[in-house]
Design a protein around this motif. Structure first.
Motif, short mmCIF file in Angstrom:
data_model
loop_
_atom_site.label_atom_id
_atom_site.label_comp_id
_atom_site.label_asym_id
_atom_site.label_seq_id
_atom_site.Cartn_x
_atom_site.Cartn_y
_atom_site.Cartn_z
N ARG A 1 -2.69 14.48 -6.06
CA ARG A 1 -2.11 14.40 -4.26
C ARG A 1 -2.35 13.14 -3.88
O ARG A 1 -1.75 12.64 -2.80
N PHE A 2 -3.20 12.02 -4.47
CA PHE A 2 -3.50 10.89 -3.85
C PHE A 2 -2.64 9.63 -4.34
O PHE A 2 -2.57 8.78 -3.70
N ASP A 3 -1.62 10.14 -5.11
CA ASP A 3 -0.72 9.06 -5.95
C ASP A 3 0.54 8.87 -4.78
O ASP A 3 1.17 9.65 -4.56
N ASN A 4 0.40 7.94 -4.42
CA ASN A 4 1.43 7.44 -3.23
C ASN A 4 2.63 6.51 -3.57
O ASN A 4 3.06 5.83 -2.80
N GLY A 5 2.60 6.46 -5.18
CA GLY A 5 3.53 5.55 -5.74
C GLY A 5 2.83 4.24 -6.17
O GLY A 5 1.63 3.74 -5.45
N MET A 6 3.36 3.53 -7.13
CA MET A 6 2.53 2.53 -7.78
C MET A 6 2.14 1.43 -7.00
O MET A 6 1.04 1.12 -6.67
N LEU A 7 3.10 0.80 -6.21
CA LEU A 7 2.84 -0.55 -5.31
C LEU A 7 1.84 0.01 -4.07
O LEU A 7 1.07 -0.90 -4.07
N HIS A 8 2.24 1.17 -3.61
CA HIS A 8 1.19 1.68 -2.39
C HIS A 8 -0.19 1.83 -2.94
O HIS A 8 -1.20 1.24 -2.43
N ASN A 9 -0.14 2.09 -4.32
CA ASN A 9 -1.80 2.61 -4.68
C ASN A 9 -2.27 1.41 -4.97
O ASN A 9 -3.52 1.14 -4.77
N ILE A 10 -1.66 0.36 -5.56
CA ILE A 10 -2.41 -1.07 -6.05
C ILE A 10 -2.67 -1.85 -4.62
O ILE A 10 -3.67 -2.27 -4.53
N LEU A 11 -1.77 -1.61 -3.70
CA LEU A 11 -2.13 -2.52 -2.37
C LEU A 11 -3.24 -1.86 -1.59
O LEU A 11 -4.19 -2.31 -1.04
N GLU A 12 -3.22 -0.18 -1.84
CA GLU A 12 -4.56 0.06 -1.11
C GLU A 12 -5.75 0.21 -1.91
O GLU A 12 -6.88 -0.20 -1.32
N PHE A 13 -5.79 0.15 -3.15
CA PHE A 13 -6.75 -0.40 -4.12
C PHE A 13 -7.38 -1.82 -3.83
O PHE A 13 -8.60 -2.15 -3.68
N TRP A 14 -6.42 -2.95 -3.59
CA TRP A 14 -6.96 -4.10 -3.24
C TRP A 14 -7.31 -4.15 -1.68
O TRP A 14 -7.52 -5.47 -1.35
N LYS A 15 -7.07 -3.24 -0.96
CA LYS A 15 -7.47 -3.20 0.52
C LYS A 15 -6.68 -4.14 1.26
O LYS A 15 -6.93 -4.86 2.22
N MET A 16 -5.45 -4.21 0.99
CA MET A 16 -4.46 -4.86 1.90
C MET A 16 -4.16 -4.39 3.26
O MET A 16 -4.27 -3.24 3.35
#
Length: 160
Positions: free
Chosen positions: A128-143
């Protein structure tokens, strides 16, 4: 492994660093992992090209004699070990980057059938936490605009 404390967004326990990887050090771990992978690749390329340069100047009989007489034994063994370590680091890096892109931890991926929040109502695996690859990567790097304050999120859940 039983540590006696809760680690927010626990990913795994790294035996090489002797620490748990989670919310506060996961980004540093990814950078560390990628830099080591690149270093192993550079060292392997250097060793192979150096050996190739050395061995291309000799005939095949003297190469076999030199390897047996230990002249090239260490560089060959170091190349093999570096290649194995490099491939292992590459596989681990790809797994971590894949997890980042899917917004899932190693712990969750390994225990997906044990965590009910990672399945739909029929019991099929669903992140349920998968928001799409780009969003997930930006979230991981705390953009900015994508960062989730997991520390506050976990604290509010513990207070309930």
């Amino acid at each position: 492994m039983k540590l006696g404390y809760v680690i927010a967004r626990f990913d795994h326990h790294c035996i090489w660093l002797n620490t748990s990887i989670g919310l506060k050090n996961h980004r540093s771990f990814i950078v560390f992992l990628l830099l080591n992978c690149i270093s192993a690749l550079i060292l392997f390329a250097y060793l192979v090209t150096s050996l190739n340069r050395e061995l291309s100047e000799e005939d095949s009989c003297s190469i076999a004699r030199d390897v047996v007489s230990h002249r090239y034994l260490f560089p060959v063994l170091l190349s093999v070990v570096t290649g194995i370590v490099g491939v292992s680091l590459f596989i681990l890096s790809m797994d971590q980057l894949s997890n980042m892109a899917s917004n899932i931890t190693t712990n969750e991926k390994l225990n997906i059938d044990r965590y009910t929040y990672l399945s739909d109502v029929e019991g099929n695996p669903k992140n349920r936490f998968d928001n799409g690859m780009l969003h997930n990567i930006l979230e991981f790097w705390k953009m900015p605009g994508f960062a989730v304050d997991y520390s506050r999120l976990y604290d509010s859940l513990l207070e309930r």
